[in-house]
Design an enzyme around this catalytic site. Sequence first.
Site, PDB file in Angstrom:
ATOM      1  NE  ARG A  13      -1.899  -1.578   3.614  1.00 57.61           N
ATOM      2  CZ  ARG A  13      -2.332  -1.701   4.870  1.00 57.61           C
ATOM      3  NH1 ARG A  13      -3.585  -1.388   5.165  1.00 57.61           N
ATOM      4  NH2 ARG A  13      -1.523  -2.108   5.810  1.00 57.61           N
ATOM      5  CG  ASP A  54       1.608   6.223   3.349  1.00 58.92           C
ATOM      6  OD1 ASP A  54       0.806   5.314   3.611  1.00 58.92           O
ATOM      7  OD2 ASP A  54       2.684   6.390   3.965  1.00 58.92           O
ATOM      8  CE1 TYR A  85       7.329   2.573  -1.976  1.00 60.09           C
ATOM      9  CE2 TYR A  85       8.427   0.608  -1.161  1.00 60.09           C
ATOM     10  CZ  TYR A  85       7.277   1.338  -1.355  1.00 60.09           C
ATOM     11  OH  TYR A  85       6.069   0.839  -0.949  1.00 60.09           O
ATOM     12  NE  ARG A 118       6.414  10.591   3.536  1.00 57.51           N
ATOM     13  CZ  ARG A 118       5.196  10.891   4.008  1.00 57.51           C
ATOM     14  NH1 ARG A 118       4.206   9.995   3.928  1.00 57.51           N
ATOM     15  NH2 ARG A 118       4.969  12.071   4.552  1.00 57.51           N
TER      16      ARG A 118
END
Length: 270
Positions: free
Chosen positions: A50, A52, A110, A197
């Site tokens: 998932r 954000d 990522y 992040r």
Amino acid sequence: MRIVLGIEYDGSAFFGWQWQEGGLRTVQDAVQKAASNVANHSVTVICTGRTDTGVHALEQVVHFDTQAERSHHSWLLGINANLPDDVRVIWVQEAVGDFHARYSAIARFYRYIILNRPTRSALQRDRVTWCHQHLDAVRMHQAAQNLVGSHDFTSYRALKCQSVSPMRKMYFVEVYRQNEQVIMDISANAFLHHMVRNIAGVLMSIGTGDKPVRWAEELLASKNRQIGGVTASPHGLYLGGVFYPEKYGLAKHEIFNKLPANAQRFQHET
């Protein structure tokens, strides 16, 4: 029949991947409605991971089960015809064996993009994180190498993270500069909530010189999120792709051919 899709999306106008009550705009809701229209029955779409609010995907991998028989071409054209302009299916294939988009994955990749110049961008405002202070990508890369391997990443996960264990195996973290952009490519077996992040926020503080190179390692050892760095903006974050065992026959996204040499070596290990 289980159908597997590769999906790209601009997450700027979505409240993340997962369907939510209240009619909030999510990627899962958009894909499920589109796939259900083509299948002529309701389907549930399962994703690799998932994302954000505001986070993008170069290649999210999903699957759904259906009784409908359609050609790959029909699924591709039909689903895309029912999707909004900021989501697109880029490939379709049938699942092999016991394939599961989430549980069969052995690593996620990522990419985090930082625009490093004195002024913000009008064109990239929702697709990059902006930092006006000069970033030393070499210092950032050096600090990031202390995160590679199996560690307790408590200091790098959100305080409200619901994962049972903070243990993750980091395969590589590459930080490098391309003109005005500083790019972080990162891969692990799985990621905790806000983990990428939070790592980006720490490395940016090191890149500006506000913190020493050793700070990334010291935070890792502290196992204390409350003394960690600022969580970086979601706008520069992209789910870049997913690694699966070769038996499932899923081709890796073309982005993997453009990774730095150290990161490319990981492909052969998986």
